[in-house]
Motif scaffolding. Sequence first.
Motif, PDB file in Angstrom:
ATOM      1  N   ILE A 138       1.050   5.007  20.122  1.00  0.00           N
ATOM      2  CA  ILE A 138       0.579   4.954  18.590  1.00  0.00           C
ATOM      3  C   ILE A 138       1.364   4.366  17.548  1.00  0.00           C
ATOM      4  CG2 ILE A 138      -0.072   6.326  16.578  1.00  0.00           C
ATOM      5  CD1 ILE A 138      -1.201   8.450  18.615  1.00  0.00           C
ATOM      6  N   CYS A 139       2.566   4.778  17.557  1.00  0.00           N
ATOM      7  CA  CYS A 139       3.772   4.015  16.475  1.00  0.00           C
ATOM      8  C   CYS A 139       4.175   2.399  17.126  1.00  0.00           C
ATOM      9  CB  CYS A 139       5.086   4.812  16.709  1.00  0.00           C
ATOM     10  SG  CYS A 139       5.070   6.382  15.930  1.00  0.00           S
ATOM     11  N   SER A 140       4.034   2.276  18.609  1.00  0.00           N
ATOM     12  CA  SER A 140       4.503   0.919  19.028  1.00  0.00           C
ATOM     13  C   SER A 140       3.147  -0.077  18.458  1.00  0.00           C
ATOM     14  CB  SER A 140       4.472   0.999  20.388  1.00  0.00           C
ATOM     15  OG  SER A 140       3.165   1.320  20.959  1.00  0.00           O
ATOM     16  N   GLN A 141       2.208   0.297  18.474  1.00  0.00           N
ATOM     17  CA  GLN A 141       0.657  -0.596  18.244  1.00  0.00           C
ATOM     18  C   GLN A 141       0.334  -0.592  16.705  1.00  0.00           C
ATOM     19  OE1 GLN A 141      -1.494  -0.034  21.708  1.00  0.00           O
ATOM     20  NE2 GLN A 141       0.379   0.360  22.985  1.00  0.00           N
ATOM     21  N   SER A 142       0.823   0.395  15.882  1.00  0.00           N
ATOM     22  CA  SER A 142       0.264   0.599  14.648  1.00  0.00           C
ATOM     23  C   SER A 142       0.885   0.239  13.662  1.00  0.00           C
ATOM     24  CB  SER A 142      -0.273   1.967  14.442  1.00  0.00           C
ATOM     25  OG  SER A 142      -1.067   2.351  15.569  1.00  0.00           O
ATOM     26  N   ILE A 143       0.438  -0.258  12.427  1.00  0.00           N
ATOM     27  CA  ILE A 143       1.181  -0.388  11.222  1.00  0.00           C
ATOM     28  C   ILE A 143       1.460   0.977  10.620  1.00  0.00           C
ATOM     29  CG2 ILE A 143       1.469  -1.479   8.975  1.00  0.00           C
ATOM     30  CD1 ILE A 143       2.264  -3.705  10.849  1.00  0.00           C
ATOM     31  N   THR A 144       2.638   1.523  10.468  1.00  0.00           N
ATOM     32  CA  THR A 144       2.961   2.856   9.809  1.00  0.00           C
ATOM     33  C   THR A 144       2.592   2.636   8.259  1.00  0.00           C
ATOM     34  OG1 THR A 144       4.223   3.639  11.443  1.00  0.00           O
ATOM     35  CG2 THR A 144       4.444   4.650   9.383  1.00  0.00           C
ATOM     36  N   LEU A 145       1.699   3.184   7.559  1.00  0.00           N
ATOM     37  CA  LEU A 145       1.648   3.283   6.229  1.00  0.00           C
ATOM     38  C   LEU A 145       1.979   4.289   5.370  1.00  0.00           C
ATOM     39  CD1 LEU A 145      -1.926   1.366   5.954  1.00  0.00           C
ATOM     40  CD2 LEU A 145       0.388   0.402   6.034  1.00  0.00           C
ATOM     41  N   HIS A 146       3.138   4.575   5.922  1.00  0.00           N
ATOM     42  CA  HIS A 146       3.949   5.781   5.016  1.00  0.00           C
ATOM     43  C   HIS A 146       5.379   5.275   4.940  1.00  0.00           C
ATOM     44  CE1 HIS A 146       3.872   7.982   8.828  1.00  0.00           C
ATOM     45  NE2 HIS A 146       5.105   8.035   8.354  1.00  0.00           N
ATOM     46  N   TYR A 169       7.743  -2.078  11.415  1.00  0.00           N
ATOM     47  CA  TYR A 169       7.532  -0.686  11.886  1.00  0.00           C
ATOM     48  C   TYR A 169       6.745   0.032  10.840  1.00  0.00           C
ATOM     49  CZ  TYR A 169       8.432   3.614  14.329  1.00  0.00           C
ATOM     50  OH  TYR A 169       8.168   5.125  14.858  1.00  0.00           O
ATOM     51  N   GLN A 170       7.181  -0.063   9.625  1.00  0.00           N
ATOM     52  CA  GLN A 170       6.766   0.871   8.510  1.00  0.00           C
ATOM     53  C   GLN A 170       6.669   0.035   7.182  1.00  0.00           C
ATOM     54  OE1 GLN A 170       7.971   5.022   8.048  1.00  0.00           O
ATOM     55  NE2 GLN A 170       9.257   4.195   6.442  1.00  0.00           N
ATOM     56  N   VAL A 171       5.626   0.318   6.532  1.00  0.00           N
ATOM     57  CA  VAL A 171       5.249  -0.347   5.189  1.00  0.00           C
ATOM     58  C   VAL A 171       5.268   0.981   4.381  1.00  0.00           C
ATOM     59  CG1 VAL A 171       4.127  -1.784   3.626  1.00  0.00           C
ATOM     60  CG2 VAL A 171       4.410  -2.278   6.057  1.00  0.00           C
ATOM     61  N   ARG A 216      -4.122  -2.175  13.726  1.00  0.00           N
ATOM     62  CA  ARG A 216      -4.183  -0.780  13.788  1.00  0.00           C
ATOM     63  C   ARG A 216      -3.280  -0.091  12.520  1.00  0.00           C
ATOM     64  NH1 ARG A 216      -4.958  -2.794  18.832  1.00  0.00           N
ATOM     65  NH2 ARG A 216      -2.714  -3.155  18.822  1.00  0.00           N
ATOM     66  N   THR A 217      -3.945   0.974  12.139  1.00  0.00           N
ATOM     67  CA  THR A 217      -3.082   1.599  11.086  1.00  0.00           C
ATOM     68  C   THR A 217      -2.849   3.084  11.530  1.00  0.00           C
ATOM     69  OG1 THR A 217      -5.215   1.937  10.047  1.00  0.00           O
ATOM     70  CG2 THR A 217      -3.861   0.073   9.106  1.00  0.00           C
ATOM     71  N   TYR A 218      -1.776   3.653  10.879  1.00  0.00           N
ATOM     72  CA  TYR A 218      -1.173   4.940  11.135  1.00  0.00           C
ATOM     73  C   TYR A 218      -0.692   5.764  10.014  1.00  0.00           C
ATOM     74  CZ  TYR A 218       2.264   8.423  12.080  1.00  0.00           C
ATOM     75  OH  TYR A 218       3.073   9.680  11.696  1.00  0.00           O
ATOM     76  N   LEU A 219      -0.940   6.732   9.446  1.00  0.00           N
ATOM     77  CA  LEU A 219      -0.233   7.466   8.256  1.00  0.00           C
ATOM     78  C   LEU A 219      -0.120   8.724   8.666  1.00  0.00           C
ATOM     79  CD1 LEU A 219      -2.221   8.767   5.979  1.00  0.00           C
ATOM     80  CD2 LEU A 219      -2.824   6.409   5.748  1.00  0.00           C
ATOM     81  N   SER A 220       0.784   9.523   8.193  1.00  0.00           N
ATOM     82  CA  SER A 220       1.098  10.855   8.282  1.00  0.00           C
ATOM     83  C   SER A 220       1.077  11.554   6.860  1.00  0.00           C
ATOM     84  CB  SER A 220       2.525  11.024   8.729  1.00  0.00           C
ATOM     85  OG  SER A 220       2.935  12.445   8.733  1.00  0.00           O
TER      86      SER A 220
END
Length: 353
Positions: free
Chosen positions: A116-124, A41-43, A148-152
Motif C-alpha cells: 500500500i505505502c509502496s504503490q500509493s501517494i500518501t496524502l497526509h 513518498y508523502q505529500v 493510487r492515493t492513501y491517507l490516514s
Amino acid sequence: MFDISFVRKSLQLREQILKGEKVDDVLGAFENLRSKTPHVYQVETTNACNMTCVMCPRTELMDRHVGHMEMKDFKQVIDQVADFTEEELKLWDAYVEQHGLKGSLAREEDYFYHFICSQSITLHGFGEPLMDNQLVERVHYCTDKGLRTYLSANPVNIRPKVMDQLGAAGLTYLKFHLDGTDNESQLFYRGRVDKTFQETQQKIIDTIALFEEKGYATKVILTKLKFNNDDSLDDQFFQFTKSHNVFAYIKNQHNRWLYEEENAIENSAEYMQRFCEFPWSSMSVQKNGDVVPCPMEYNGDLVLGNIRTESLSDIWNGENYSEFRKMHVNGNFPTGHFCTTKCDFHKLYEKLQ
C-alpha cells in the motif's frame, strides 16, 4: 510511494551489509542502483490538526507555521510523479512474497508497507487530512493522473459528506486509527473522542457501509499502535475489525518522539530490521513545498530544496541530497542532526561499522 525497483535491486547489497561482509565503495554501489527519477513518498496537504496524540511530535515539538498546501504547489508535485509499470509491479509482487513477508513477525504491517505505502501517494503528514478543505480536489487530481492515493485520518473527524466525496473522487485507501477501545483509552492516546467511543465506531461502520452502497473502490483500513500492557485493547480491536470488511493490523511503534514507554516493545516490522533507505528510495514534500528526505521529519530541519524554485529531479540529484547520502554512509552527521538525535531507524553507517 517509494522506488520499489531500488529496494528490489539492492537486496544482495543490503544482505551483504547486514551480514557484516565487506563492500567496496558502498556509496557508489547505492548510487548505481538508485533511480535518477525521484519517487514521492508523502505529500503533506496540511499540518493543521485538532488532536493531541501522545505519540505524535506535532503535539509539543513541531513549531512550523500551520496551514494547508497551496493547490498550485500540490499539482506541481503530482505532475512530476509517475506510476509504476505493470512489469515493475509484477517483479515487486514476486520480490515481496519471497523476501518481504516470508517469516515476518509483523506480517500484516509488512503487507501494508509493501503493497500500500509502496504503490500509493500518501496524502497526509503531520496534520489531520480531513481538516483540509481541498482534500477531495487533491484526490480527484491524483485519480485523473492514474495514481493510487492513501491517507490516514482520525475517525472522530469523519463527516459523511466528505467520506462520500472522497469515495467518488477515487481515494484508494483510507486508514483510521483506533488506539483506544473505550472513551478513557481513546482520550488518553489521541486526546479527543466523540461523546462515546461507540459513536466513533459507528462513524467507521457507516463509512464502510457508504462505500459499499455507492460501489466506491476505496478500501478502509483499521489500525492501532502497540503499547505495553494493552493486550486487552488489542483483543477488543480485533473483535471489532473482524465484524467488518476491512484490513486491520496492529502497528509497531517507531520514532516514539514523545511517548517512550519503559521497556518499550521492539518494532518487529521487516523494514525496521534493515537500515534507513529513504535517502535512495524516496522524498517527501511538506505543506510549504519544502522537500525533506523522509516522512518522519516533522519540523523542517532537513530541507533539501523547495518545489517552488527547483524541480523534484533537480533536488533529488542535487548537491544537498548528495551530501545527505554521504552522511548516511560515513556517519559524519553534524552535532544534533535530526537523523542521529530524533530518529530511531538504523543508519547505514552503523551497519557498516
